[in-house]
Write a protein that holds these residues in place. Structure first.
Motif, PDB file in Angstrom:
ATOM      1  N   GLY A  80       0.795  -1.222   0.000  1.00 20.05           N
ATOM      2  CA  GLY A  80       0.000   0.000   0.000  1.00 20.05           C
ATOM      3  C   GLY A  80       0.825   1.268   0.000  1.00 20.05           C
ATOM      4  N   ASP A  81       2.105   1.186   0.366  1.00 22.47           N
ATOM      5  CA  ASP A  81       2.958   2.378   0.365  1.00 22.47           C
ATOM      6  C   ASP A  81       3.184   2.883  -1.051  1.00 22.47           C
ATOM      7  OD1 ASP A  81       3.249   2.359   3.089  1.00 22.47           O
ATOM      8  OD2 ASP A  81       5.327   1.647   3.092  1.00 22.47           O
ATOM      9  N   HIS A  82       3.203   4.193  -1.194  1.00 29.55           N
ATOM     10  CA  HIS A  82       3.619   4.816  -2.443  1.00 29.55           C
ATOM     11  C   HIS A  82       5.129   5.027  -2.376  1.00 29.55           C
ATOM     12  CE1 HIS A  82      -0.456   6.556  -3.918  1.00 29.55           C
ATOM     13  NE2 HIS A  82      -0.618   5.422  -3.257  1.00 29.55           N
ATOM     14  N   VAL A  83       5.832   4.652  -3.444  1.00 31.74           N
ATOM     15  CA  VAL A  83       7.284   4.721  -3.421  1.00 31.74           C
ATOM     16  C   VAL A  83       7.827   5.345  -4.703  1.00 31.74           C
ATOM     17  CG1 VAL A  83       7.569   2.738  -1.885  1.00 31.74           C
ATOM     18  CG2 VAL A  83       7.532   2.368  -4.364  1.00 31.74           C
ATOM     19  N   VAL A  84       8.957   6.009  -4.540  1.00 26.99           N
ATOM     20  CA  VAL A  84       9.812   6.414  -5.659  1.00 26.99           C
ATOM     21  C   VAL A  84      11.057   5.547  -5.594  1.00 26.99           C
ATOM     22  CG1 VAL A  84      11.281   8.255  -6.548  1.00 26.99           C
ATOM     23  CG2 VAL A  84       8.959   8.773  -5.794  1.00 26.99           C
ATOM     24  N   PHE A  85      11.555   5.116  -6.744  1.00 31.89           N
ATOM     25  CA  PHE A  85      12.791   4.342  -6.779  1.00 31.89           C
ATOM     26  C   PHE A  85      13.992   5.278  -6.842  1.00 31.89           C
ATOM     27  CE2 PHE A  85      10.360   0.848  -9.245  1.00 31.89           C
ATOM     28  CZ  PHE A  85       9.896   0.309  -8.051  1.00 31.89           C
ATOM     29  N   VAL A 145      11.924  -5.219  -7.071  1.00 30.11           N
ATOM     30  CA  VAL A 145      13.165  -4.503  -6.790  1.00 30.11           C
ATOM     31  C   VAL A 145      13.593  -4.798  -5.356  1.00 30.11           C
ATOM     32  CG1 VAL A 145      12.469  -2.654  -8.369  1.00 30.11           C
ATOM     33  CG2 VAL A 145      12.034  -2.418  -5.922  1.00 30.11           C
ATOM     34  N   HIS A 146      14.820  -4.452  -5.026  1.00 25.46           N
ATOM     35  CA  HIS A 146      15.272  -4.571  -3.651  1.00 25.46           C
ATOM     36  C   HIS A 146      14.711  -3.411  -2.833  1.00 25.46           C
ATOM     37  CE1 HIS A 146      17.858  -5.108  -0.151  1.00 25.46           C
ATOM     38  NE2 HIS A 146      18.128  -6.327  -0.626  1.00 25.46           N
ATOM     39  N   GLU A 147      14.446  -3.655  -1.551  1.00 25.12           N
ATOM     40  CA  GLU A 147      13.904  -2.582  -0.720  1.00 25.12           C
ATOM     41  C   GLU A 147      14.844  -1.386  -0.633  1.00 25.12           C
ATOM     42  OE1 GLU A 147      13.424  -3.067   3.493  1.00 25.12           O
ATOM     43  OE2 GLU A 147      14.973  -4.625   3.617  1.00 25.12           O
ATOM     44  N   TRP A 148      16.159  -1.595  -0.835  1.00 23.62           N
ATOM     45  CA  TRP A 148      17.095  -0.476  -0.788  1.00 23.62           C
ATOM     46  C   TRP A 148      16.826   0.540  -1.890  1.00 23.62           C
ATOM     47  CZ3 TRP A 148      22.095  -3.903  -0.265  1.00 23.62           C
ATOM     48  CH2 TRP A 148      22.141  -4.429   1.030  1.00 23.62           C
ATOM     49  N   SER A 149      16.103   0.127  -2.948  1.00 24.50           N
ATOM     50  CA  SER A 149      15.767   1.047  -4.036  1.00 24.50           C
ATOM     51  C   SER A 149      14.515   1.862  -3.747  1.00 24.50           C
ATOM     52  CB  SER A 149      15.558   0.269  -5.342  1.00 24.50           C
ATOM     53  OG  SER A 149      16.724  -0.407  -5.737  1.00 24.50           O
ATOM     54  N   CYS A 150      13.790   1.525  -2.692  1.00 24.95           N
ATOM     55  CA  CYS A 150      12.476   2.128  -2.437  1.00 24.95           C
ATOM     56  C   CYS A 150      12.550   3.256  -1.422  1.00 24.95           C
ATOM     57  CB  CYS A 150      11.502   1.067  -1.918  1.00 24.95           C
ATOM     58  SG  CYS A 150      11.151  -0.256  -3.101  1.00 24.95           S
ATOM     59  N   VAL A 151      11.956   4.383  -1.776  1.00 25.97           N
ATOM     60  CA  VAL A 151      11.841   5.520  -0.864  1.00 25.97           C
ATOM     61  C   VAL A 151      10.353   5.823  -0.703  1.00 25.97           C
ATOM     62  CG1 VAL A 151      12.447   7.925  -0.430  1.00 25.97           C
ATOM     63  CG2 VAL A 151      14.041   6.435  -1.681  1.00 25.97           C
ATOM     64  N   PRO A 152       9.767   5.565   0.473  1.00 21.27           N
ATOM     65  CA  PRO A 152       8.338   5.849   0.663  1.00 21.27           C
ATOM     66  C   PRO A 152       8.072   7.349   0.652  1.00 21.27           C
ATOM     67  CG  PRO A 152       9.345   5.043   2.702  1.00 21.27           C
ATOM     68  CD  PRO A 152      10.386   4.937   1.645  1.00 21.27           C
ATOM     69  N   ILE A 153       6.950   7.733   0.052  1.00 21.62           N
ATOM     70  CA  ILE A 153       6.610   9.153  -0.071  1.00 21.62           C
ATOM     71  C   ILE A 153       5.162   9.378   0.349  1.00 21.62           C
ATOM     72  CG2 ILE A 153       8.259   9.455  -1.965  1.00 21.62           C
ATOM     73  CD1 ILE A 153       5.756   9.583  -3.858  1.00 21.62           C
ATOM     74  N   ASP A 154       4.797  10.636   0.495  1.00 23.45           N
ATOM     75  CA  ASP A 154       3.439  11.042   0.825  1.00 23.45           C
ATOM     76  C   ASP A 154       2.486  10.564  -0.277  1.00 23.45           C
ATOM     77  OD1 ASP A 154       1.027  12.399   1.238  1.00 23.45           O
ATOM     78  OD2 ASP A 154       1.995  14.288   1.774  1.00 23.45           O
ATOM     79  N   PRO A 155       1.459   9.796   0.069  1.00 25.77           N
ATOM     80  CA  PRO A 155       0.562   9.263  -0.972  1.00 25.77           C
ATOM     81  C   PRO A 155      -0.272  10.335  -1.672  1.00 25.77           C
ATOM     82  CG  PRO A 155      -0.270   8.730   1.210  1.00 25.77           C
ATOM     83  CD  PRO A 155       1.107   9.290   1.407  1.00 25.77           C
ATOM     84  N   GLN A 156      -0.281  11.556  -1.160  1.00 27.49           N
ATOM     85  CA  GLN A 156      -1.035  12.621  -1.812  1.00 27.49           C
ATOM     86  C   GLN A 156      -0.310  13.195  -3.024  1.00 27.49           C
ATOM     87  OE1 GLN A 156      -4.187  13.287  -0.729  1.00 27.49           O
ATOM     88  NE2 GLN A 156      -3.741  11.588   0.668  1.00 27.49           N
ATOM     89  N   ILE A 157       0.976  12.900  -3.161  1.00 27.55           N
ATOM     90  CA  ILE A 157       1.758  13.458  -4.269  1.00 27.55           C
ATOM     91  C   ILE A 157       1.528  12.622  -5.523  1.00 27.55           C
ATOM     92  CG2 ILE A 157       4.095  13.944  -5.103  1.00 27.55           C
ATOM     93  CD1 ILE A 157       4.876  14.357  -2.153  1.00 27.55           C
ATOM     94  N   PRO A 158       1.172  13.234  -6.645  1.00 29.24           N
ATOM     95  CA  PRO A 158       0.918  12.447  -7.865  1.00 29.24           C
ATOM     96  C   PRO A 158       2.169  11.709  -8.327  1.00 29.24           C
ATOM     97  CG  PRO A 158       0.939  14.811  -8.352  1.00 29.24           C
ATOM     98  CD  PRO A 158       0.955  14.680  -6.870  1.00 29.24           C
ATOM     99  N   LEU A 159       2.015  10.421  -8.534  1.00 31.49           N
ATOM    100  CA  LEU A 159       3.163   9.597  -8.899  1.00 31.49           C
ATOM    101  C   LEU A 159       3.698   9.939 -10.286  1.00 31.49           C
ATOM    102  CD1 LEU A 159       1.894   6.222  -7.417  1.00 31.49           C
ATOM    103  CD2 LEU A 159       3.744   7.648  -6.525  1.00 31.49           C
TER     104      LEU A 159
END
Length: 369
Positions: A80-85, A145-159
């Motif tokens: 459910g988390d929104h992420v940027v790689f 991807v590996h979790e090290w590539s994932c940066v969780p972000i505010d879900p309100q920001i358009p992906l």
């Protein structure tokens, strides 16, 4: 599971949209449903061979999406988390990360060859294992991807905008703020106004540069540079030399940032003419891997105490800087909307890169249906 992805089978051929079998995430890995992927020139370097990647490959490295599942041991994100790689994985614990250089993560380097940390692949098509660019493969509806590539972000920001900070925006902004160390009152020249150069321009402006000279042969990009805050524009380095000399009373620019699509060693001497005494050239653009010769006046380098600095990922710390840049976007201080020229479905990936190479885009973005 089965998904769709753009696969590069051979050098200098179009990407092929394929049905791809995707394995479940293993230890430390994350399954992500992709929402958007920026189209970076580095992806085209894989096509041309300027980056010597292994094929066949799912390219794309500037992505954002939603976590659908996690493998054993994952603690950074949850479903459910929104992420940027972050296109260079950051473990947060190695000597590079712990000294504030996550862009040079020692452990994350293991994913840059295109396989997972255990040396295997999660992507398969036509009976073959597929590599993924820097361990990501964002030109796909789903990826592991590996979790090290994932940066969780505010879900309100358009992906569709957040994806840009996974590479280009952070690289450009950091090249100005971190690598060049632009200070209030500096004169800055930026060569190449694509997604990275436009972001370097915004970083220089935010850092307080007095004059910003944007150099690009494409009129559309020069116009966009002026809209983003460039005080002067030029179509070439030669044209910019006279302009900068006139506007700075011969002092030239204390900071010059090279952000062209493909760098050339033959251009370095001309670029250094734009640099002031004790000034700094930041080389952010990629040069072909086989290139080893550079034209440069070492006498000028020594007698004028000039500097040449390389920068990868904007010398940034993605776990800190990606959320930070998105806060600047939400606050109106970083204009991500302005640098997206066109969006494309995955099926039009080849058209998107044709537009990039023709100069029709500052940044193109693939949106997944």
């Amino acid at each position: 599971m089965q998904t769709k992805a753009a696969v590069l089978w051979e050098r200098n051929t179009p990407w092929s949209i394929e049905d791809v079998e995707l394995d479940d995430p293993k230890d430390g890995e994350v399954l992500v449903r992709m929402v958007a992927s920026g189209m970076c020139h580095s992806d085209d370097h894989a096509v041309t061979g300027d980056l010597p990647v292994s094929l066949p490959m799912v390219c794309g490295h500037e992505g954002a999406g939603v976590v659908e599942a996690v493998g054993p041991g994952v603690s950074r994100v949850k479903p459910g988390d929104h992420v940027v790689f972050a296109f260079i994985p950051a473990c947060g614990e190695c000597p590079s990360c712990s000294t504030g250089h996550q862009n040079l993560c020692d452990n994350g380097a293991g994913a840059l060859g295109g396989l997972k940390m255990d040396g295997t692949s999660r992507h398969h098509a036509q009976g073959q294992d597929l590599f993924t660019l820097v361990g990501l493969g964002t030109f796909s509806h789903h990826t592991v991807v590996h979790e090290w590539s994932c940066v969780p972000i505010d879900p309100q920001i358009p992906l569709e905008r957040a994806c840009l900070v996974g590479c280009g925006v952070t690289t450009g902004w950091g090249s100005a703020v971190y690598a060049a160390e632009v200070k209030p009152g500096d004169d800055v020249a930026i060569i190449g106004i694509g997604g990275i150069g436009a972001s370097a321009l915004m970083g220089a402006k935010l850092a307080g540069a007095e004059r910003i000279f944007a150099i690009d042969p494409i009129e559309l990009k020069r116009d966009e540079a002026k809209r983003l805050g460039a005080t002067h524009v030029a179509a070439s380095i030669d044209e910019a030399f006279g302009l900068i000399q006139q506007e700075t009373w011969g002092r030239m620019c204390s900071k010059v940032i090279a952000c062209v699509g493909v760098g050339s060693g033959a251009d370095v001497a001309a670029t250094m003419r734009l640099v002031s005494k004790r000034g700094r050239l930041v080389v952010t653009n990629i040069h072909p891997m086989h290139e080893t010769e550079v034209q440069l006046s070492l006498c000028d380098l020594t007698l004028m105490e000039k500097q040449i600095v390389g920068s990868i990922f904007g010398s940034a710390n993605p776990l800190f800087d990606i959320p930070r840049l998105l806060r600047l976007y939400v606050g109106g201080q970083l204009d991500l909307d302005a640098i997206v020229t066109n969006t494309y479905p995955l099926e039009d990936v080849n058209q998107g890169f044709a537009d990039m190479k023709s100069g029709a885009n500052v940044r193109g973005v693939i949106t997944m249906s």
